[in-house]
Design a protein around this motif. Sequence first.
Motif, short mmCIF file in Angstrom:
data_model
loop_
_atom_site.label_atom_id
_atom_site.label_comp_id
_atom_site.label_asym_id
_atom_site.label_seq_id
_atom_site.Cartn_x
_atom_site.Cartn_y
_atom_site.Cartn_z
N LEU A 1 -8.75 -1.51 -15.16
CA LEU A 1 -7.02 -2.26 -14.45
C LEU A 1 -7.25 -3.63 -14.04
N THR B 1 1.27 -6.71 -12.89
CA THR B 1 0.85 -5.51 -13.58
C THR B 1 2.03 -4.98 -14.25
N TYR C 1 -3.00 -2.12 -16.39
CA TYR C 1 -3.23 -3.42 -16.44
C TYR C 1 -2.98 -4.57 -15.41
N GLN C 2 -3.64 -5.83 -14.70
CA GLN C 2 -3.47 -6.80 -13.70
C GLN C 2 -4.45 -8.12 -14.45
N ALA D 1 -5.83 -0.57 -20.04
CA ALA D 1 -6.00 0.25 -18.77
C ALA D 1 -6.93 0.76 -17.83
#
Length: 247
Positions: free
Chosen positions: A153, A219, A234-235, A150
């Motif tokens: 991101l 996500t 996070y993505q 995270a």
Amino acid sequence: MKTNMLKIAALVVGAAFFGAAQDSNAQIAAFQAANPAAVFGASRVPTETAGLFPSVVYNVRKQGSVLSQTLKLDVVGMLQNPIYTPLALGDGHILGVMPATVVAAEVAPVTVNNRRPAGIKGPDWRFAIYANVAQANTAIAAWANLSRGAAVLVPTAAQDRALQVLDTRVLEWVDPAFDPLAPAAGSLVGFNLNAVKNPFFTLTYLTGKVIVIYGPARTNTAAKTTSPTQNIGYQTRAAYWVTPALR
């Protein structure tokens, strides 16, 4: 509306790191031909893109005494569905939006410690233009990185050095009430560049560039199943289609 669409030939892109985009004179010539023109590699994630393909129309025309170019890039094959909340505009078009979906947990292939929790995918897809193959592959790898927490991101500006980016969820269909021969499938609206509204888009702009179409961002919404537990939110994105370097 999209009579010039060209269904993309399935071309298996060469196997370098993350399937690096490869130069191909035949592909580039097809992409830069007058009209219509499009060449991408085959979908890298066919399970998520069944029935879909990029559609590109590339034109060079004279506007007054000046040569100008246009590039229209969509993803075609979107069937109408109530979850897209389609709305007839009354002018021959129907618009909708791509919904977000809840997806199962990811499991990295290296170790179970990299397992990620379930999350939300979408709704925006991403269209991006990169300066060269190396920058495109760096960004593709960064977006696919399952080990990122995270604290990062999304990929950093140094990792994703896209020259042009469009995040979109807009879908478009032809209204059968205005055109009884309207195709059943619509498109995800992508780039629509021209030299008048986009001054950077010169006749030589695409030389050496790489175009990537990413799927929706995923996500994650809960902590890892193992320590540390700060990896929340996070993505990641999968690169669906990638062009060769244009030259």
